[in-house]
Structures are given as C-alpha cells and as structure tokens.
Design an enzyme around this catalytic site. Structure first.
Site, PDB file in Angstrom:
ATOM      1  N   ASP A  93       0.849  -1.194   0.000  1.00 52.55           N
ATOM      2  CA  ASP A  93       0.000   0.000   0.000  1.00 52.55           C
ATOM      3  C   ASP A  93       0.881   1.239   0.000  1.00 52.55           C
ATOM      4  O   ASP A  93       2.086   1.161   0.285  1.00 52.55           O
ATOM      5  CB  ASP A  93      -0.907  -0.006   1.244  1.00 52.55           C
ATOM      6  CG  ASP A  93      -2.043   1.015   1.158  1.00 52.55           C
ATOM      7  OD1 ASP A  93      -2.215   1.637   0.091  1.00 52.55           O
ATOM      8  OD2 ASP A  93      -2.758   1.183   2.159  1.00 52.55           O
ATOM      9  N   LYS A  94       0.258   2.364  -0.341  1.00 53.80           N
ATOM     10  CA  LYS A  94       0.946   3.661  -0.177  1.00 53.80           C
ATOM     11  C   LYS A  94       0.024   4.574   0.618  1.00 53.80           C
ATOM     12  O   LYS A  94      -1.206   4.448   0.548  1.00 53.80           O
ATOM     13  CB  LYS A  94       1.342   4.256  -1.523  1.00 53.80           C
ATOM     14  CG  LYS A  94       0.340   5.163  -2.211  1.00 53.80           C
ATOM     15  CD  LYS A  94       0.601   6.635  -2.040  1.00 53.80           C
ATOM     16  CE  LYS A  94      -0.729   7.349  -2.217  1.00 53.80           C
ATOM     17  NZ  LYS A  94      -0.783   8.748  -2.066  1.00 53.80           N
ATOM     18  N   HIS A  95       0.612   5.474   1.375  1.00 54.76           N
ATOM     19  CA  HIS A  95      -0.186   6.439   2.126  1.00 54.76           C
ATOM     20  C   HIS A  95       0.488   7.793   2.030  1.00 54.76           C
ATOM     21  O   HIS A  95       1.712   7.883   2.117  1.00 54.76           O
ATOM     22  CB  HIS A  95      -0.282   6.006   3.593  1.00 54.76           C
ATOM     23  CG  HIS A  95      -1.226   6.868   4.392  1.00 54.76           C
ATOM     24  ND1 HIS A  95      -2.583   6.643   4.424  1.00 54.76           N
ATOM     25  CD2 HIS A  95      -1.004   7.958   5.151  1.00 54.76           C
ATOM     26  CE1 HIS A  95      -3.159   7.558   5.183  1.00 54.76           C
ATOM     27  NE2 HIS A  95      -2.221   8.365   5.636  1.00 54.76           N
ATOM     28  N   SER A  96      -0.332   8.811   1.832  1.00 52.33           N
ATOM     29  CA  SER A  96       0.233  10.158   1.776  1.00 52.33           C
ATOM     30  C   SER A  96      -0.241  10.930   3.001  1.00 52.33           C
ATOM     31  O   SER A  96      -1.349  10.692   3.500  1.00 52.33           O
ATOM     32  CB  SER A  96      -0.241  10.835   0.482  1.00 52.33           C
ATOM     33  OG  SER A  96      -0.449  12.202   0.682  1.00 52.33           O
ATOM     34  N   THR A 133      -9.141  10.824  -0.394  1.00 52.15           N
ATOM     35  CA  THR A 133      -9.450   9.844  -1.445  1.00 52.15           C
ATOM     36  C   THR A 133     -10.905   9.362  -1.365  1.00 52.15           C
ATOM     37  O   THR A 133     -11.549   9.136  -2.385  1.00 52.15           O
ATOM     38  CB  THR A 133      -8.455   8.667  -1.343  1.00 52.15           C
ATOM     39  OG1 THR A 133      -7.145   9.212  -1.489  1.00 52.15           O
ATOM     40  CG2 THR A 133      -8.670   7.633  -2.433  1.00 52.15           C
ATOM     41  N   ARG A 180      -9.362  14.870  17.667  1.00 55.22           N
ATOM     42  CA  ARG A 180      -8.185  15.696  17.344  1.00 55.22           C
ATOM     43  C   ARG A 180      -8.562  16.805  16.376  1.00 55.22           C
ATOM     44  O   ARG A 180      -8.145  17.949  16.524  1.00 55.22           O
ATOM     45  CB  ARG A 180      -7.073  14.837  16.717  1.00 55.22           C
ATOM     46  CG  ARG A 180      -6.363  13.960  17.731  1.00 55.22           C
ATOM     47  CD  ARG A 180      -5.500  12.935  17.015  1.00 55.22           C
ATOM     48  NE  ARG A 180      -4.521  13.540  16.156  1.00 55.22           N
ATOM     49  CZ  ARG A 180      -4.030  12.981  15.045  1.00 55.22           C
ATOM     50  NH1 ARG A 180      -4.436  11.789  14.674  1.00 55.22           N
ATOM     51  NH2 ARG A 180      -3.120  13.588  14.329  1.00 55.22           N
ATOM     52  N   SER A 195      -1.620   7.373  14.114  1.00 60.38           N
ATOM     53  CA  SER A 195      -2.850   7.329  13.323  1.00 60.38           C
ATOM     54  C   SER A 195      -2.605   6.651  11.975  1.00 60.38           C
ATOM     55  O   SER A 195      -3.347   5.757  11.553  1.00 60.38           O
ATOM     56  CB  SER A 195      -3.357   8.764  13.139  1.00 60.38           C
ATOM     57  OG  SER A 195      -4.376   8.824  12.191  1.00 60.38           O
ATOM     58  N   LYS A 199      -3.525   2.144  11.063  1.00 57.93           N
ATOM     59  CA  LYS A 199      -4.423   1.677   9.994  1.00 57.93           C
ATOM     60  C   LYS A 199      -3.666   0.786   9.007  1.00 57.93           C
ATOM     61  O   LYS A 199      -4.182  -0.212   8.522  1.00 57.93           O
ATOM     62  CB  LYS A 199      -5.027   2.884   9.271  1.00 57.93           C
ATOM     63  CG  LYS A 199      -6.085   3.596  10.116  1.00 57.93           C
ATOM     64  CD  LYS A 199      -6.552   4.892   9.494  1.00 57.93           C
ATOM     65  CE  LYS A 199      -5.519   5.969   9.574  1.00 57.93           C
ATOM     66  NZ  LYS A 199      -5.949   7.326   9.420  1.00 57.93           N
ATOM     67  N   LYS A 200      -2.419   1.152   8.735  1.00 54.05           N
ATOM     68  CA  LYS A 200      -1.642   0.368   7.762  1.00 54.05           C
ATOM     69  C   LYS A 200      -1.258  -0.989   8.350  1.00 54.05           C
ATOM     70  O   LYS A 200      -1.233  -1.991   7.641  1.00 54.05           O
ATOM     71  CB  LYS A 200      -0.395   1.159   7.328  1.00 54.05           C
ATOM     72  CG  LYS A 200      -0.741   2.475   6.641  1.00 54.05           C
ATOM     73  CD  LYS A 200      -1.436   2.269   5.313  1.00 54.05           C
ATOM     74  CE  LYS A 200      -2.584   3.201   5.073  1.00 54.05           C
ATOM     75  NZ  LYS A 200      -3.289   3.017   3.803  1.00 54.05           N
TER      76      LYS A 200
END
Ligand code: URA
Length: 431
Positions: A93-96, A133, A180, A195, A199-200
């Site tokens: 996966d990728k996360h930004s 997204t 938050r 955070s 999730k990842k």
C-alpha cells in the site's frame, strides 16, 4: 518523568491518564492499552479524550509511547491476515500525509494491482484544505466507501485492489481522529504517526510506501518538519516489523492540474488511459511505485509498470475495482456520463507574458474547499463537481491572454470572486 514498573498493571481512570501527561509524565504500555480500550468502549468521553489529545500534543509522546499507541490502535479492531496461497504477489500500500491535487492513490493502486500486487487501501476523507481519497471516490455514483469487510477482502484478492474507509480496522483511530480534528491537535508528530501506521498495520501489509509531503499545502510546512515526521514513521514502522519506504515530496504547488473531487477522478482516468500524463504527477507515481516494490523485495515488477499503463491493464483494474465497490461498470469508457460537471466554468487567463513563478497550493486548496469541494465543518456535504482544472505548473512559460487554469463553480455569483482568488494564488514573473 518516567514512572516505575510497579504501576504498570494498575488500571487508570481517564483522569489519571490525563494527569500523567498533563504533568509531563510518560504513559506505560498498560496505560496506553487502557486509553485505547477507553476510546473504543466510550469509557473515556469526548471531553476527556480532547484533554488527553491536548496533553499529548503539548507535552509530546516519546518513541516508546508512540509505538505502543500505534500497536494498541492497530489491534483495536480486525487485523487482516492474507492467505498467500490465493494471491499472485505481495500485499502493499501507499499512504500520503495529504496534499492538494494529490490524485496518486487513484492511479498507483491500479498500477500496482496490474503488476500483480494486492492493494487493500484504507483511505481517509479531506482534512482542512487537503483532499481525501474517499471524498474523491464518492463523486462516482454508487461507490460504497464502507463495504462489508469480507467484500473488501475478496475484491483485493480477485481484482487486486480496493479502496475504502477504515470501517472495522483500527476503529479507535476514527474516534481519536475526530476529537483531534475538533480540538486543533491534528498536527502532532506522535499522534500522526500512530494514526497513519495503526491503519496500515491493520491491513496486514508486506510493505508500505509513505509519501510525506511538505510545503504550504501540507501538514508539514517545511522540509525539516517533513523529515521529522518521516523519522518518527520509520522508527515505529521498524519497531512494528513493517518494511517501509519513505518519500519526501514537495507540496508548495498542487501536485496535478486538477484540484476537486470529480475533476481528480477524471484526471486519474485520463492518466490511466494515456490521455494525460502530467509530468510532476507521473514522476511521483513512478517514484512511489518503485519505492514500494523495492520495500516488498519485488523490484523486478517495476519493469512491468509501463506496459500496464500502455496496454490499458491498469485502467481496466481501476474500472473493475470501482464496479466491485458499487460504481458503474463503464466508468472508464464513459466518465462523462457518470462524473458530475459543475454548471459553470471559466478559464483564468494570464494578464501578461512571462513564466509561472509561484502557485500557492494552500490558497488553491482553501478556495476549492470554500467552493464546497471540502469541509469547513465536519458535517458539511461535499460538492463533488467544483474545483480547478487545467492548472499550469511553476516554471511554465505563458503568453498574455493564455489560459493558465479553469475554475468550476456551482453558482453564478461565485464565478468572478473565485477567478480573482485564483489569480491571487498564481504569480507570473515577467521575463
Ligand atoms: N493522516 C492520517 O491518517 N492521520 C493523521 O493523523 C494525519 C494524516
């Protein structure tokens, strides 16, 4: 002020937990387990959670606390375990960390799936001026961002990718995050690290690439802040045993020529179908793709990326994934039929010749947000059609009168003020 091990097994009240952090102490792993249990069971109420978040924001979390918080939040719900015998490649996966015109997820997930990876992408909604997204995907009629977990897993197994909200994965993050957001405690390195990585970790990944953005349109306002967050993310990912690559990328100008939900989906489809490959967006997509394949020990697959784009297989994967999530089965071939267009649009033209000198990502993100493309209040409804398209890039030469962007608005009275705001966000230097 570290507390000794004797207190490790005491069950704290929410007030005890707040007091420890308020007085600059450190939470033990047991404290953090209590905290996360309190979040999911609602034994900690919103006022107490706000105080806990503010104490953590002001007094910081050490790396042991961040790692414990990440692991406890990750296991606050279901943690995916993949049966590798049914998969043709690694789970990645990728996360930004969030940006303006950052359409990468909609492009990179199908590319990775088309080269044989499986991408169970848990995404979020827009945050302040940065796009989300899930909001983008909801501009596709019928797309269900919260499918049954089994259906999400099966889509990742069969199609290769699915993008959805966290649902039953890391549920403690959803509540902590909402608090938050409401208490101005989002931009804390420790809380952001926990955070994102919780999730990842719940996705059961073989490897992850993190796109840590810095600049006016990012949570990290400058490169050192981006580096600081990267170090925290790397440390905790290493402790959790998750192979990770981290790419630092600039977000002073929007990443792509489109900012706005349906406009970004449209751009992603054009990209996947080869009708548009904006240079900076393309470079980052390739860089992140290469980085995650390397982290997964599957660098060989990178040589298939170009073919997956040229032969249409990445576009096809995206179409199948959208259909599996409830969207139309012909989105790729008929995007105009399904993606809403704003009733009014107009070009912004350069008023003199020269070169684009600056393009303020924050100002453009704020403008799109205020036009309805993002939320000012948590309960606001998104207008998926509004935004900006055909944005030029910093460094582009322009002639007087040449269009440098197009604004899309819902109401006539918004058009001229929006064009003025867009003009202010872009400066053209005379040569
Ligand atoms: N993205 C997340 O998922 N969490 C944060 O705290 C910030 C960005």
């Amino acid at each position: 002020m570290e507390r000794d091990g004797l207190s490790e097994h005491l069950i704290r009240t929410p007030q005890d937990l707040i007091r420890i952090k308020r007085d600059r102490g450190a939470w033990s792993r047991a404290d953090i387990a209590d905290l996360v249990k309190g979040i999911t069971s609602a034994a900690i109420d919103d006022a107490q959670l706000g105080a806990l978040a503010m104490a953590a924001y002001l007094n910081g979390l050490n790396s042991r606390e961040v790692a414990s918080l990440t692991l406890e939040v990750a296991s606050s719900g279901r943690v995916l375990k993949w049966d590798k015998s049914g998969l043709q490649g690694p789970v990645v996966d990728k996360h930004s960390t969030g940006g303006v015109g950052d359409t990468v997820s909609l492009i990179l997930a199908p590319i990775l799936a088309a080269v044989g990876c499986h991408v169970p992408m848990i995404s979020g909604r827009g945050l302040g001026i940065t796009g989300g997204t899930l909001d983008k995907l909801e501009s596709i009629p019928g797309y269900n961002c919260y499918p049954d977990l089994q259906h999400f897993v099966e889509t990742v197994q069969k199609v290769g990718m699915a993008i959805a909200g966290a649902g039953r994965l890391a549920p403690a993050d959803r509540r902590l995050y909402a608090v938050r957001d409401a208490t101005a405690t989002v931009d804390s390195v420790g809380l952001i690290t926990a955070s994102i990585l919780s999730k990842k970790l719940a996705e059961g990944l073989d490897a992850l690439v993190l796109d840590v953005k810095w600049g006016s349109g990012a949570v990290n306002r400058d490169r050192p802040a981006g580096r600081n967050l990267s170090e925290s993310l790397r440390e905790v990912a290493d402790l959790a045993g998750l192979p990770v690559s981290i790419v630092l990328s600039e977000m002073d100008q929007p990443l792509s020529p489109a900012v706005g939900n349906a406009l970004e989906v449209r751009l992603a489809i054009d990209y996947l179908c080869g009708r548009a490959r904006p240079e900076r967006l393309h470079a980052l997509v390739l860089k992140l793709g290469e980085a995650v394949l390397e982290a997964a020990g599957e660098s060989d697959r990178f040589s298939q990326v170009e073919a997956a784009l040229e032969d249409g297989s990445a576009a096809e994967v995206f179409g199948r994934s959208v259909a599996a999530m409830g969207g139309p089965s012909d989105l790729i071939s008929k995007p105009d039929q399904h993606l809403e267009e704003a009733p009014l649009s107009a070009p912004l033209c350069a008023d003199h010749s020269g070169r684009i000198e600056t393009m303020d990502a924050a100002a453009i993100g704020r403008l799109v947000c205020e036009l309805g493309g993002g939320r000012i209040h948590a309960a606001d409804r998104i207008d998926h059609a509004v935004g900006v398209s055909e944005l030029a890039s910093v460094g582009d030469p322009v002639e007087s009168g040449q269009p440098i962007a197009r604004i899309h608005v819902r109401q006539e009275r918004e058009l001229h003020p929006a064009l003025d705001r867009l003009r202010e966000a872009i400066s053209v230097a005379e040569e």
